[in-house]
Motif scaffolding. Structure first.
Motif, PDB file in Angstrom:
ATOM      1  N   GLN A   1       0.780  -1.167   0.181  1.00 57.88           N
ATOM      2  CA  GLN A   1       0.028   0.066   0.013  1.00 57.88           C
ATOM      3  C   GLN A   1       0.826   1.342   0.033  1.00 57.88           C
ATOM      4  OE1 GLN A   1      -3.213   0.044  -0.047  1.00 57.88           O
ATOM      5  NE2 GLN A   1      -3.254   2.149  -0.378  1.00 57.88           N
ATOM      6  N   GLU A   2       0.831   1.746  -0.935  1.00 50.60           N
ATOM      7  CA  GLU A   2       1.880   3.176  -1.218  1.00 50.60           C
ATOM      8  C   GLU A   2       1.117   4.492  -0.538  1.00 50.60           C
ATOM      9  OE1 GLU A   2       3.753   5.908  -4.465  1.00 50.60           O
ATOM     10  OE2 GLU A   2       2.683   4.291  -5.338  1.00 50.60           O
ATOM     11  N   ILE A   3       1.851   5.104   0.006  1.00 52.12           N
ATOM     12  CA  ILE A   3       1.397   6.492   0.675  1.00 52.12           C
ATOM     13  C   ILE A   3       2.419   7.415   0.437  1.00 52.12           C
ATOM     14  CG2 ILE A   3       0.484   7.566   2.791  1.00 52.12           C
ATOM     15  CD1 ILE A   3      -0.160   4.820   3.931  1.00 52.12           C
ATOM     16  N   GLY A   4       2.317   8.225  -0.364  1.00 53.14           N
ATOM     17  CA  GLY A   4       3.266   9.440  -0.661  1.00 53.14           C
ATOM     18  C   GLY A   4       4.495   8.783  -1.321  1.00 53.14           C
TER      19      GLY A   4
END
Length: 85
Positions: free
Chosen positions: A42-45
């Protein structure tokens, strides 16, 4: 967003200062070597969460499931997995 990323357990990640952070600090000022336990997709920024060990390998001496947990720059992980580090 979920990213297409496969990092086997035990993969060694050489991370440079600024490529990883802590929950309280956006980035850090030291290099670190992490042997992965889990890399979340899960990519965040531009980062994904990594759990692993910074202690002895292959037999961690911290007696825990992991001793490192931090957001890590996705680009740095890809460079490691592709053998560029």
């Amino acid at each position: 967003m979920t990213v297409d990323l496969t990092v086997p357990d035990g993969t060694r990640l050489r991370l440079r200062a600024g490529e990883w952070g802590t929950p309280r600090q956006a980035s850090t000022d030291q290099d670190v070597v992490v042997w992965t336990v889990a890399v979340y997709r899960q990519e965040i920024g531009g980062t994904v969460w990594v759990r692993g060990h910074t202690c002895s390998w292959p037999d961690p001496d911290c007696a825990a499931g992991w001793c490192f947990e931090a957001p890590v720059a996705l680009a740095a992980i890809r460079q490691n997995v592709e053998g560029k580090r």
